[in-house]
Design a protein around this motif. Structure first.
Motif, mmCIF file in Angstrom:
data_model
loop_
_atom_site.group_PDB
_atom_site.id
_atom_site.type_symbol
_atom_site.label_atom_id
_atom_site.label_comp_id
_atom_site.label_asym_id
_atom_site.label_seq_id
_atom_site.Cartn_x
_atom_site.Cartn_y
_atom_site.Cartn_z
ATOM 1 N N VAL A 94 0.850 -1.184 0.000
ATOM 2 C CA VAL A 94 0.000 0.000 0.000
ATOM 3 C C VAL A 94 0.890 1.240 0.000
ATOM 4 O O VAL A 94 2.039 1.181 0.442
ATOM 5 C CB VAL A 94 -0.933 -0.068 1.247
ATOM 6 N N LYS A 95 0.384 2.363 -0.534
ATOM 7 C CA LYS A 95 1.128 3.626 -0.489
ATOM 8 C C LYS A 95 0.602 4.471 0.672
ATOM 9 O O LYS A 95 -0.598 4.630 0.835
ATOM 10 C CB LYS A 95 0.934 4.395 -1.799
ATOM 11 N N ARG A 96 1.517 4.993 1.467
ATOM 12 C CA ARG A 96 1.124 5.826 2.608
ATOM 13 C C ARG A 96 1.953 7.094 2.654
ATOM 14 O O ARG A 96 3.015 7.167 2.047
ATOM 15 C CB ARG A 96 1.359 5.056 3.923
ATOM 16 N N TYR A 97 1.478 8.062 3.425
ATOM 17 C CA TYR A 97 2.241 9.278 3.701
ATOM 18 C C TYR A 97 2.896 9.157 5.062
ATOM 19 O O TYR A 97 2.300 8.659 6.015
ATOM 20 C CB TYR A 97 1.328 10.506 3.685
ATOM 21 N N ARG A 98 4.121 9.661 5.140
ATOM 22 C CA ARG A 98 4.894 9.559 6.369
ATOM 23 C C ARG A 98 4.400 10.533 7.444
ATOM 24 O O ARG A 98 4.454 10.266 8.627
ATOM 25 C CB ARG A 98 6.369 9.868 6.069
ATOM 26 N N LYS A 99 3.917 11.687 6.977
ATOM 27 C CA LYS A 99 3.554 12.738 7.916
ATOM 28 C C LYS A 99 2.155 13.254 7.576
ATOM 29 O O LYS A 99 1.857 13.508 6.404
ATOM 30 C CB LYS A 99 4.582 13.870 7.763
ATOM 31 N N LEU A 100 1.332 13.404 8.601
ATOM 32 C CA LEU A 100 -0.068 13.797 8.399
ATOM 33 C C LEU A 100 -0.468 14.855 9.403
ATOM 34 O O LEU A 100 -0.173 14.732 10.594
ATOM 35 C CB LEU A 100 -0.997 12.632 8.756
ATOM 36 N N LYS A 101 -1.173 15.852 8.934
ATOM 37 C CA LYS A 101 -1.811 16.785 9.862
ATOM 38 C C LYS A 101 -3.296 16.423 9.878
ATOM 39 O O LYS A 101 -3.944 16.414 8.831
ATOM 40 C CB LYS A 101 -1.598 18.219 9.379
ATOM 41 N N VAL A 102 -3.802 16.096 11.053
ATOM 42 C CA VAL A 102 -5.167 15.568 11.156
ATOM 43 C C VAL A 102 -6.023 16.468 12.045
ATOM 44 O O VAL A 102 -5.576 16.960 13.084
ATOM 45 C CB VAL A 102 -5.159 14.139 11.765
ATOM 46 N N ARG A 103 -7.251 16.679 11.610
ATOM 47 C CA ARG A 103 -8.239 17.380 12.417
ATOM 48 C C ARG A 103 -9.289 16.347 12.783
ATOM 49 O O ARG A 103 -9.736 15.578 11.925
ATOM 50 C CB ARG A 103 -8.872 18.482 11.559
ATOM 51 N N TRP A 104 -9.674 16.281 14.051
ATOM 52 C CA TRP A 104 -10.721 15.338 14.441
ATOM 53 C C TRP A 104 -11.543 15.923 15.579
ATOM 54 O O TRP A 104 -11.221 16.985 16.108
ATOM 55 C CB TRP A 104 -10.120 13.982 14.821
ATOM 56 N N GLU A 105 -12.589 15.230 15.923
ATOM 57 C CA GLU A 105 -13.420 15.615 17.062
ATOM 58 C C GLU A 105 -13.233 14.590 18.169
ATOM 59 O O GLU A 105 -13.075 13.403 17.901
ATOM 60 C CB GLU A 105 -14.902 15.642 16.663
ATOM 61 N N THR A 106 -13.267 15.058 19.412
ATOM 62 C CA THR A 106 -13.282 14.134 20.543
ATOM 63 C C THR A 106 -14.728 13.665 20.732
ATOM 64 O O THR A 106 -15.653 14.180 20.089
ATOM 65 C CB THR A 106 -12.831 14.836 21.831
ATOM 66 N N ARG A 107 -14.918 12.728 21.646
ATOM 67 C CA ARG A 107 -16.283 12.268 21.926
ATOM 68 C C ARG A 107 -17.135 13.387 22.530
ATOM 69 O O ARG A 107 -18.357 13.324 22.498
ATOM 70 C CB ARG A 107 -16.274 11.031 22.814
ATOM 71 N N GLU A 108 -16.466 14.414 23.092
ATOM 72 C CA GLU A 108 -17.201 15.583 23.616
ATOM 73 C C GLU A 108 -17.368 16.653 22.540
ATOM 74 O O GLU A 108 -17.724 17.794 22.827
ATOM 75 C CB GLU A 108 -16.459 16.191 24.808
ATOM 76 N N GLN A 109 -17.048 16.316 21.320
ATOM 77 C CA GLN A 109 -17.166 17.192 20.147
ATOM 78 C C GLN A 109 -16.245 18.407 20.199
ATOM 79 O O GLN A 109 -16.556 19.459 19.645
ATOM 80 C CB GLN A 109 -18.625 17.606 19.930
ATOM 81 N N LYS A 110 -15.107 18.251 20.860
ATOM 82 C CA LYS A 110 -14.061 19.287 20.804
ATOM 83 C C LYS A 110 -13.200 19.024 19.582
ATOM 84 O O LYS A 110 -12.897 17.876 19.275
ATOM 85 C CB LYS A 110 -13.173 19.205 22.043
ATOM 86 N N ILE A 111 -12.795 20.103 18.908
ATOM 87 C CA ILE A 111 -11.937 19.961 17.721
ATOM 88 C C ILE A 111 -10.468 19.871 18.151
ATOM 89 O O ILE A 111 -10.016 20.668 18.976
ATOM 90 C CB ILE A 111 -12.083 21.201 16.804
ATOM 91 N N LYS A 112 -9.765 18.916 17.583
ATOM 92 C CA LYS A 112 -8.326 18.765 17.851
ATOM 93 C C LYS A 112 -7.595 18.769 16.518
ATOM 94 O O LYS A 112 -8.106 18.233 15.522
ATOM 95 C CB LYS A 112 -8.041 17.423 18.522
ATOM 96 N N ILE A 113 -6.384 19.310 16.531
ATOM 97 C CA ILE A 113 -5.527 19.250 15.344
ATOM 98 C C ILE A 113 -4.128 18.871 15.812
ATOM 99 O O ILE A 113 -3.617 19.448 16.776
ATOM 100 C CB ILE A 113 -5.494 20.602 14.593
ATOM 101 N N ARG A 114 -3.546 17.861 15.165
ATOM 102 C CA ARG A 114 -2.204 17.423 15.555
ATOM 103 C C ARG A 114 -1.509 16.778 14.363
ATOM 104 O O ARG A 114 -2.170 16.249 13.471
ATOM 105 C CB ARG A 114 -2.344 16.392 16.683
ATOM 106 N N THR A 115 -0.198 16.842 14.375
ATOM 107 C CA THR A 115 0.581 16.189 13.324
ATOM 108 C C THR A 115 1.086 14.841 13.831
ATOM 109 O O THR A 115 1.556 14.745 14.956
ATOM 110 C CB THR A 115 1.749 17.099 12.904
ATOM 111 N N PHE A 116 0.931 13.823 13.006
ATOM 112 C CA PHE A 116 1.388 12.470 13.337
ATOM 113 C C PHE A 116 2.412 12.037 12.306
ATOM 114 O O PHE A 116 2.319 12.405 11.146
ATOM 115 C CB PHE A 116 0.209 11.486 13.301
#
Ligand SMILES: [Zn+2]
Length: 136
Positions: A94-116
């Motif tokens: 499979v082809k993947r990216y090494r570095k990702l910036k992701v935006r997601w919601e917590t179960r409390e619907q708070k927005i988070k942004i972090r690089t993995f």
């Protein structure tokens, strides 16, 4: 509750809809199911336990990370990997990216942004493919 892993490719091909606060019990089941399979599995998408909603969990260092409705904001460093999946037999390229910036919601619907990076980034991409009905 620990749930059986879905291996029905027709169900797994169904795209996942956005998760809501009503789906918190699904997230709890996902975490329980991941813990029960942690010797052979590092991440799960809700599709894999029978719910086509956009929730994923994965092992990030020692804790289990949970994401509702993740979106990739930025990706870089494409490479070739080999992956397995609890819903499938064997490993596949499979082809993947090494570095990702992701935006997601917590179960409390708070927005988070972090690089993995690295393995965590790879697991997130694998589980997000499940949301689109894509298997490796
Ligand atoms: Zn998978």
């Amino acid at each position: 509750m620990v749930k059986p892993i879905v291996r029905d490719v027709l169900f797994l091909a169904r795209p996942a809809v956005r998760a809501t606060a009503n789906d918190v019990p699904v997230a709890d089941d996902l975490k329980d199911t991941l813990r029960a399979n942690q010797d052979r599995c590092v991440g799960l998408a809700a599709n894999m336990i029978g719910h086509a909603v956009q929730i994923l969990v994965f092992v990030d260092e020692d804790e289990i990370m949970e994401m509702f409705n993740p979106e990739i904001l930025k990706a870089s460093g494409i490479y070739e990997a080999e992956e397995g999946c609890l819903s499938l037999d064997g490993v596949r390229p499979v082809k993947r990216y090494r570095k990702l910036k992701v935006r997601w919601e917590t179960r409390e619907q708070k927005i988070k942004i972090r690089t993995f990076e690295g393995f965590s980034a790879q697991i997130i991409q694998h589980e997000m493919d499940h949301f689109r009905g894509i298997l490796i």
